[in-house]
Scaffold this active site. Structure first.
Site, PDB file in Angstrom:
ATOM      1  N   GLY A 238      30.063 -24.303 -43.038  1.00  0.00           N
ATOM      2  CA  GLY A 238      29.058 -24.612 -42.032  1.00  0.00           C
ATOM      3  C   GLY A 238      28.469 -23.416 -41.315  1.00  0.00           C
ATOM      4  O   GLY A 238      27.599 -23.575 -40.453  1.00  0.00           O
ATOM      5  N   PRO A 288      32.744 -21.871 -47.040  1.00  0.00           N
ATOM      6  CA  PRO A 288      31.348 -21.540 -46.776  1.00  0.00           C
ATOM      7  C   PRO A 288      30.494 -21.705 -48.035  1.00  0.00           C
ATOM      8  O   PRO A 288      30.955 -21.416 -49.141  1.00  0.00           O
ATOM      9  CB  PRO A 288      31.415 -20.065 -46.391  1.00  0.00           C
ATOM     10  CG  PRO A 288      32.570 -19.547 -47.189  1.00  0.00           C
ATOM     11  CD  PRO A 288      33.573 -20.669 -47.248  1.00  0.00           C
ATOM     12  N   GLY A 289      29.294 -22.185 -47.874  1.00  0.00           N
ATOM     13  CA  GLY A 289      28.338 -22.238 -48.976  1.00  0.00           C
ATOM     14  C   GLY A 289      27.124 -21.415 -48.600  1.00  0.00           C
ATOM     15  O   GLY A 289      26.916 -20.288 -49.063  1.00  0.00           O
ATOM     16  N   ARG A 290      26.352 -21.978 -47.658  1.00  0.00           N
ATOM     17  CA  ARG A 290      25.103 -21.350 -47.250  1.00  0.00           C
ATOM     18  C   ARG A 290      25.271 -19.906 -46.818  1.00  0.00           C
ATOM     19  O   ARG A 290      24.461 -19.049 -47.161  1.00  0.00           O
ATOM     20  CB  ARG A 290      24.521 -22.156 -46.071  1.00  0.00           C
ATOM     21  CG  ARG A 290      23.122 -21.766 -45.679  1.00  0.00           C
ATOM     22  CD  ARG A 290      22.741 -22.429 -44.353  1.00  0.00           C
ATOM     23  NE  ARG A 290      23.099 -23.814 -44.294  1.00  0.00           N
ATOM     24  CZ  ARG A 290      22.299 -24.830 -44.649  1.00  0.00           C
ATOM     25  NH1 ARG A 290      21.093 -24.576 -45.068  1.00  0.00           N
ATOM     26  NH2 ARG A 290      22.721 -26.075 -44.563  1.00  0.00           N
ATOM     27  N   ARG A 326      14.040 -28.613 -49.112  1.00  0.00           N
ATOM     28  CA  ARG A 326      14.525 -28.478 -47.729  1.00  0.00           C
ATOM     29  C   ARG A 326      13.458 -28.687 -46.656  1.00  0.00           C
ATOM     30  O   ARG A 326      13.727 -29.361 -45.674  1.00  0.00           O
ATOM     31  CB  ARG A 326      15.239 -27.132 -47.541  1.00  0.00           C
ATOM     32  CG  ARG A 326      16.483 -26.981 -48.437  1.00  0.00           C
ATOM     33  CD  ARG A 326      17.299 -25.743 -48.102  1.00  0.00           C
ATOM     34  NE  ARG A 326      17.901 -25.834 -46.800  1.00  0.00           N
ATOM     35  CZ  ARG A 326      17.448 -25.279 -45.718  1.00  0.00           C
ATOM     36  NH1 ARG A 326      16.400 -24.488 -45.768  1.00  0.00           N
ATOM     37  NH2 ARG A 326      18.045 -25.457 -44.557  1.00  0.00           N
ATOM     38  N   TYR A 330      14.731 -31.700 -44.516  1.00  0.00           N
ATOM     39  CA  TYR A 330      15.376 -31.325 -43.255  1.00  0.00           C
ATOM     40  C   TYR A 330      14.420 -30.683 -42.258  1.00  0.00           C
ATOM     41  O   TYR A 330      14.882 -30.040 -41.321  1.00  0.00           O
ATOM     42  CB  TYR A 330      16.473 -30.281 -43.490  1.00  0.00           C
ATOM     43  CG  TYR A 330      17.520 -30.566 -44.532  1.00  0.00           C
ATOM     44  CD1 TYR A 330      18.483 -31.547 -44.323  1.00  0.00           C
ATOM     45  CD2 TYR A 330      17.582 -29.813 -45.689  1.00  0.00           C
ATOM     46  CE1 TYR A 330      19.481 -31.764 -45.261  1.00  0.00           C
ATOM     47  CE2 TYR A 330      18.576 -30.024 -46.635  1.00  0.00           C
ATOM     48  CZ  TYR A 330      19.527 -31.004 -46.410  1.00  0.00           C
ATOM     49  OH  TYR A 330      20.510 -31.198 -47.336  1.00  0.00           O
ATOM     50  N   CYS A 356       2.432 -35.317 -55.650  1.00  0.00           N
ATOM     51  CA  CYS A 356       1.635 -36.326 -54.943  1.00  0.00           C
ATOM     52  C   CYS A 356       2.419 -36.999 -53.834  1.00  0.00           C
ATOM     53  O   CYS A 356       2.804 -38.160 -53.936  1.00  0.00           O
ATOM     54  CB  CYS A 356       1.113 -37.335 -55.955  1.00  0.00           C
ATOM     55  SG  CYS A 356       0.174 -36.506 -57.234  1.00  0.00           S
TER      56      CYS A 356
HETATM   57  C1  LIG Z   1      28.691 -28.949 -47.549  1.00  0.00           C
HETATM   58  C2  LIG Z   1      30.099 -28.671 -47.255  1.00  0.00           C
HETATM   59  C3  LIG Z   1      30.531 -27.354 -47.106  1.00  0.00           C
HETATM   60  C4  LIG Z   1      29.604 -26.168 -47.144  1.00  0.00           C
HETATM   61  O1  LIG Z   1      28.705 -26.190 -46.095  1.00  0.00           O
HETATM   62  P1  LIG Z   1      27.838 -24.888 -45.754  1.00  0.00           P
HETATM   63  O2  LIG Z   1      27.062 -25.295 -44.577  1.00  0.00           O
HETATM   64  O3  LIG Z   1      26.985 -24.625 -46.947  1.00  0.00           O
HETATM   65  O4  LIG Z   1      28.778 -23.786 -45.475  1.00  0.00           O
HETATM   66  C5  LIG Z   1      31.871 -27.141 -46.909  1.00  0.00           C
HETATM   67  N1  LIG Z   1      32.755 -28.169 -46.837  1.00  0.00           N
HETATM   68  C6  LIG Z   1      32.368 -29.454 -46.973  1.00  0.00           C
HETATM   69  C7  LIG Z   1      33.376 -30.513 -46.895  1.00  0.00           C
HETATM   70  C8  LIG Z   1      31.025 -29.741 -47.168  1.00  0.00           C
HETATM   71  O5  LIG Z   1      30.646 -31.013 -47.270  1.00  0.00           O
END
Ligand SMILES: *Cc1c(COP(=O)(O)O)cnc(C)c1O
Length: 432
Positions: A238, A288-290, A326, A330, A356
């Protein structure tokens, strides 16, 4: 922080001119900087160095095999949310024992596959899922490693569609019920309780909600760890990134502009959380992803038409909401810059795709330099939740992806041939 910058008016990714990639591979084109994602991984890893920890990259943010392999090479584990993502991670050559399997809707087949492959553990989100997991593990004569996802019910100060840690959404088990759920799970013979997990939302730009959630869950984690000899506390992902270098301000945006000492950086995140977590004595997992990939990718697009109507200027480009959803989904902001830097006055512009739908836009009324047909634009910070959310809407093929490392570049995914879009379809016999 990222490695996309102008050198003498031309946009470079690390040491490669982005326009040279466009000439080779066409548009729309995703371009990823390996150095950027490497540095982000290492920065976060360093911030948690005082603790026994493991970063598990959230595959759902960017599942490209090159990205996964680059991260696996750095020692990353993976947070997966489907059997498909587990197969992806395996295809990238990663170790399933470093994978944690999350998600509210795991099917029987997915659970069985993950058990056979030996994932680190399952993040469980409901009691019926615990029961199913126990049943399947028993049938396979295995013991399923589990952690329960606790919903700490804290406000994350982010967009409603990406907040997950309050009781208004479907994720996790309510804080007050978690202990009873562990007691129940402990009685299930084919489960092994290994940890506790939480994740409060995405694109959080301040540290305080994380600290608040950790503080709230800590006594529970301590009790459960003692009672059930847990090994892990997974604090989720997150961590937000900067999409908009000059942040909008104003009363309606107060939550976007935290006090300076609350602005999220990996260093502050680590410094604020480590002292809370250390006494627990558990291995800390992060998802972490983002934060790792968000600023490490851009989407490059070509200007097809410039359309002037009464009061507005529409720049119609060859990327669209099917490539990057996105903004439509969002209300997300992506900075838009030309591949060749322009001088001259800014013009209020809508940059839109060719799909479209009126929702198919990348920005509205944004001051941008004047562009003409054939110019190229880069949508910045498109590395996370970009390509992975792409679709074939309007029979538009999926874009190509390129990975850059220093002065090298390689196709990470070829552009989808248009016929591939309907290759799984068949005419019903009575239509022939
Ligand atoms: C989506 C998600 C993440 C990654 O979220 P980021 O905002 O991209 O860091 C981590 N854990 C869980 C359980 C998620 O659903």
């Amino acid at each position: 922080m990222h490695h996309f910058h102008y050198i003498r008016k031309r946009l470079f990714c690390e040491a490669v001119a982005v326009e040279s990639l466009v000439q080779k591979h066409g548009t729309p084109l995703y371009v990823y900087s390996q150095r950027t994602l490497t540095e982000h991984f290492q920065r976060l890893d360093r911030a948690f160095a005082p603790l026994d920890h493991q970063i598990c990259f959230a595959v759902k943010s960017n599942g490209n095999l090159c990205v996964l392999r680059a991260l696996a090479n750095l020692g990353s584990g993976f947070d997966i949310v489907s059997g498909g993502e587990l197969r992806r991670v395996l295809a990238a050559g990663a170790d399933p024992r470093r994978c944690v399997f999350a998600g509210v809707g795991k099917t029987g087949a997915e659970i069985e596959f993950a058990l056979r492959r030996g994932v680190c553990y399952f993040n469980v989100e409901s009691v019926p899922e615990l029961e199913r997991l126990n049943r399947i593990a028993a049938r396979l004569n295995k013991v399923a490693p589990v952690a329960v996802r606790v919903n700490p019910n804290v406000e994350a100060f982010t967009h409603a569609k990406i907040t997950t840690g309050t009781y208004a959404n479907k994720f996790g088990i309510a804080f007050e019920q978690v202990e009873a759920v562990y007691d129940l799970a402990a009685k299930m013979k084919n489960l092994r309780l290994r940890g506790l997990q939480m994740h409060i939302g995405s694109q959080l730009t301040r540290v305080s909600p994380f600290a608040k959630a950790v503080r709230k869950v800590l006594p529970l984690a301590r009790r459960l760890a003692e009672k059930y000899e847990l090994e892990f506390f997974n604090i989720g992902g997150g961590l937000g990134i900067v999409y908009q270098p000059a942040l909008a301000s104003g009363p309606e945006n107060w939550w976007k502009t935290p006090a300076a000492k609350d602005i999220l950086t990996p260093e502050r995140y680590g410094a604020d959380l480590a002292p809370l977590l250390e006494p627990l004595g558990l291995k800390i997992l992060l998802e972490p992803g983002r934060f790792i990939v968000g600023n490490a990718g851009i989407l490059v697009t070509r200007v097809e038409y410039v359309k002037r109507t009464g009061k507005k200027t529409f720049v119609i480009v060859d990327a669209a909401m099917n490539d990057l959803i996105r903004p439509a989904f969002y209300d997300a902001y992506h900075e838009i810059i030309p591949l060749t830097r322009k001088n001259g006055a800014a013009l209020k512009t809508d940059v839109v795709g060719g799909v479209c739908e009126s929702g198919d836009y990348f920005c509205k009324n944004r001051p941008l330099p004047k562009v003409v047909e054939g110019d190229y634009l880069a949508l910045m910070s498109a590395g996370a939740y970009g390509f992975v959310m792409a679709s074939n809407y309007n029979a538009r093929p999926l874009a190509a992806e390129v990975l850059v490392n220093g002065n090298q570049s390689a196709v990470a995914r070829q552009r989808q041939p248009v016929e591939a879009i309907w290759s799984g379809e068949k005419l019903a016999p009575w239509l022939k």
